[in-house]
Design a protein around this motif. Structure first.
Motif, PDB file in Angstrom:
ATOM      1  N   GLU A 182       0.838  -1.205   0.000  1.00 52.97           N
ATOM      2  CA  GLU A 182       0.000   0.000   0.000  1.00 52.97           C
ATOM      3  C   GLU A 182       0.871   1.252   0.000  1.00 52.97           C
ATOM      4  O   GLU A 182       0.611   2.213  -0.734  1.00 52.97           O
ATOM      5  CB  GLU A 182      -0.928   0.000   1.214  1.00 52.97           C
ATOM      6  N   ARG A 225       2.528   1.690  -3.503  1.00 53.73           N
ATOM      7  CA  ARG A 225       1.650   2.258  -4.526  1.00 53.73           C
ATOM      8  C   ARG A 225       1.291   3.709  -4.214  1.00 53.73           C
ATOM      9  O   ARG A 225       1.078   4.505  -5.130  1.00 53.73           O
ATOM     10  CB  ARG A 225       0.393   1.401  -4.667  1.00 53.73           C
ATOM     11  N   GLN A 272       3.657   5.746  -5.758  1.00 50.58           N
ATOM     12  CA  GLN A 272       3.712   5.427  -7.182  1.00 50.58           C
ATOM     13  C   GLN A 272       5.060   4.833  -7.591  1.00 50.58           C
ATOM     14  O   GLN A 272       5.626   5.194  -8.620  1.00 50.58           O
ATOM     15  CB  GLN A 272       3.397   6.676  -8.017  1.00 50.58           C
ATOM     16  N   ASP A 325       2.403  -5.189  -7.504  1.00 55.84           N
ATOM     17  CA  ASP A 325       1.316  -6.147  -7.396  1.00 55.84           C
ATOM     18  C   ASP A 325       1.450  -6.933  -6.087  1.00 55.84           C
ATOM     19  O   ASP A 325       2.365  -7.734  -5.919  1.00 55.84           O
ATOM     20  CB  ASP A 325       1.336  -7.098  -8.589  1.00 55.84           C
ATOM     21  N   THR A 351      -1.847  -3.868 -12.998  1.00 59.15           N
ATOM     22  CA  THR A 351      -1.903  -2.466 -12.584  1.00 59.15           C
ATOM     23  C   THR A 351      -3.341  -2.013 -12.365  1.00 59.15           C
ATOM     24  O   THR A 351      -3.661  -1.318 -11.397  1.00 59.15           O
ATOM     25  CB  THR A 351      -1.229  -1.569 -13.641  1.00 59.15           C
ATOM     26  N   LYS A 352      -4.244  -2.447 -13.248  1.00 60.38           N
ATOM     27  CA  LYS A 352      -5.664  -2.087 -13.102  1.00 60.38           C
ATOM     28  C   LYS A 352      -6.249  -2.704 -11.833  1.00 60.38           C
ATOM     29  O   LYS A 352      -7.019  -2.060 -11.114  1.00 60.38           O
ATOM     30  CB  LYS A 352      -6.440  -2.553 -14.331  1.00 60.38           C
ATOM     31  N   THR A 400      -5.141  -0.779  -8.827  1.00 57.87           N
ATOM     32  CA  THR A 400      -5.840   0.514  -8.755  1.00 57.87           C
ATOM     33  C   THR A 400      -7.221   0.353  -8.130  1.00 57.87           C
ATOM     34  O   THR A 400      -7.630   1.120  -7.252  1.00 57.87           O
ATOM     35  CB  THR A 400      -5.967   1.139 -10.156  1.00 57.87           C
ATOM     36  N   VAL A 401      -7.944  -0.671  -8.589  1.00 60.25           N
ATOM     37  CA  VAL A 401      -9.287  -0.938  -8.039  1.00 60.25           C
ATOM     38  C   VAL A 401      -9.189  -1.329  -6.563  1.00 60.25           C
ATOM     39  O   VAL A 401     -10.000  -0.885  -5.727  1.00 60.25           O
ATOM     40  CB  VAL A 401      -9.987  -2.045  -8.849  1.00 60.25           C
ATOM     41  N   ASP A 438      -6.977  -0.409  -4.324  1.00 63.26           N
ATOM     42  CA  ASP A 438      -6.726   0.775  -3.502  1.00 63.26           C
ATOM     43  C   ASP A 438      -7.942   1.688  -3.443  1.00 63.26           C
ATOM     44  O   ASP A 438      -8.237   2.273  -2.388  1.00 63.26           O
ATOM     45  CB  ASP A 438      -5.514   1.543  -4.042  1.00 63.26           C
ATOM     46  N   GLN A 439      -8.658   1.822  -4.537  1.00 60.56           N
ATOM     47  CA  GLN A 439      -9.851   2.670  -4.542  1.00 60.56           C
ATOM     48  C   GLN A 439     -10.908   2.143  -3.592  1.00 60.56           C
ATOM     49  O   GLN A 439     -11.540   2.917  -2.855  1.00 60.56           O
ATOM     50  CB  GLN A 439     -10.407   2.776  -5.965  1.00 60.56           C
TER      51      GLN A 439
END
Length: 428
Positions: free
Chosen positions: A281, A284, A287, A323, A375-376, A379-380, A382-383
């Motif tokens: 976490e 990411r 970044q 990842d 990567t997608k 992203t999901v 973390d959102q």
């Protein structure tokens, strides 16, 4: 004609007894009750409310002071870092909305750049203090001065004489600065520790005022350029500016003591998976991508009756990644070669190494890279966790309430970070 530059002005805004204040926000019944907060596994005292300080020393082991706490009516809390971190962000957001620039110095204090502001600064300090209290419930002290070192000392004075000053002290005027410096011991100056205090006492420098009047070049010769700058700042000459936002870390570590000794491999794997979840976490959030990881485990090192063992391994990843699925698999698999039966394990650690920003590394033409789908997914992940709370979506190997988790028997609820623990108000 030369244009005269604005006179430098800084403020240091510091939360009062921050951890204890966070607990009191959601426990108004304890507003006049002394509080202490304990370290990991309820080990020792790491924070005290002002009314607890006369009775309890910082760092005292909890098991030794239980009777003393009961005797003085002091309420202990296990550390609730998720709550403290969230409350810190709320405090800093309020302050940032009221000043031109902000440097978050620690979880409970920040320097503000006030140079060039047209409104009177002491009333601004009082408005900041009132707005933070109104918006978050956290009391703060505000020190205002022409240098960062003086602002830090002014904040100390604002808290020390809060009854007379109302929590705000502006020492930009020379007579106010002199009065403050003469009233403060040199040990109260930012960056002056015990050893330096003793060295300065040998030179008959015992107050902040005496340090401000000392020859800066002599201080540099005997000590360092840091002490020279400290003296110049106390004298009113700015040597320190607001720091730029932190650059991305080159290493990220997540390490915890287990709540109990572990004898078998499966719970250790759960712990490493949990620590990797948190480390990824952080990875990411800045970044970055990770090229290597280090995993280590160890027993307790201070009990002479326990056999001792410690080992770790560094693992090269197939490609730079953020990842958590790949990072967790590589870390957990490494435990098979580290674990030795017959030992009582007390701690595990994961360390992300060789970090780089996206686009900063160049592999060869045929080098494997992280799939776009991964990567997608991250992203999901973390959102969802940002919206619904950390741990809402997690790896299957990460348990919710592990037996090996830290002992936090007196932890308050996660009032601001978990939907199922929101603060509720009932009828009387």
């Amino acid at each position: 004609m030369a244009i005269k530059s604005p006179t430098p002005a800084f403020a240091l805004i510091d939360c009062n007894s921050f951890y204890a204040s966070c607990e009191r926000v959601f426990r108004p019944d304890l507003s006049h009750t002394p509080i202490v907060v304990l370290s990991n596994n309820d080990g020792c005292v790491i924070a005290r409310s002002a009314d607890a300080k006369p009775h309890i020393k910082m760092g005292e082991p909890y098991y030794q002071i239980r009777d003393k706490l009961r005797q003085h009516g002091i309420v202990p809390f296990s550390s609730n870092y998720a709550l403290y971190g969230d409350m810190s962000q709320r405090v800093m957001s309020v302050i940032e909305s009221m000043v031109p620039a902000l440097e978050v110095y620690s979880i409970d204090e920040a320097f503000a750049e006030l140079t060039g502001m047209t409104e009177p600064l002491e009333p601004l300090g009082r408005r900041i203090r009132a707005q933070v209290l109104r918006s978050t419930g956290i009391p703060v002290g505000v020190g205002i001065a022409g240098t960062k070192t003086l602002a830090k000392l002014a904040n100390h004075g604002a808290k020390k004489w809060q009854a007379q000053l109302g929590g705000v002290l502006d020492v930009r005027a020379p007579h106010r600065r002199e009065k403050l410096l003469k009233a403060c011991d040199v040990s109260e100056v930012w960056g002056i520790g015990r050893k330096m205090t003793a060295h300065l006492a040998g030179m008959d420098i015992r107050t902040a005022w005496q340090l401000s009047q000392a020859d800066p070049w002599m201080l540099r010769k005997h000590f360092s350029v840091v002490i020279e700058k400290t003296a110049r700042e106390l004298a009113g000459t700015p040597c320190l500016e607001l720091d730029e936002p932190d650059v991305p870390k080159q290493e990220i570590c997540c390490s915890r003591m287990f709540g109990q000794r572990l004898l078998t491999l499966p719970p250790i794997k759960e712990a490493v998976a949990t620590y990797m979840m948190r480390a990824s976490e952080k990875l990411r959030a800045q970044q970055s991508l990770c090229k290597k990881i280090q995993v280590s485990i160890r027993t307790g090192m201070f009990n002479p009756e326990e056999a001792k063992y410690a080992n770790g391994v560094v693992i090269d990843l197939p490609y730079p990644t953020d990842d958590v699925r790949l990072l967790t698999k590589m870390a957990v698999d490494a435990l098979d070669q580290l674990f030795r039966p017959g030992f009582r394990y007390s701690k595990a650690e994961v360390l992300l190494l060789n970090l780089c920003q996206r686009g900063e590394y160049t592999g060869d033409l045929f080098a494997e890279s992280q799939p776009a789908e991964a990567t997608k997914v991250m992203t999901v992940l973390d959102q969802i966790n940002q919206r619904w709370g950390r741990g809402t979506l997690r790896a299957a190997s990460v348990p919710t309430n592990p037996e090996w988790g830290m002992r936090r028997e007196m932890m308050s609820r996660s009032y601001t970070t978990r939907l199922d623990q929101l603060w509720t108000v009932g009828r009387i």
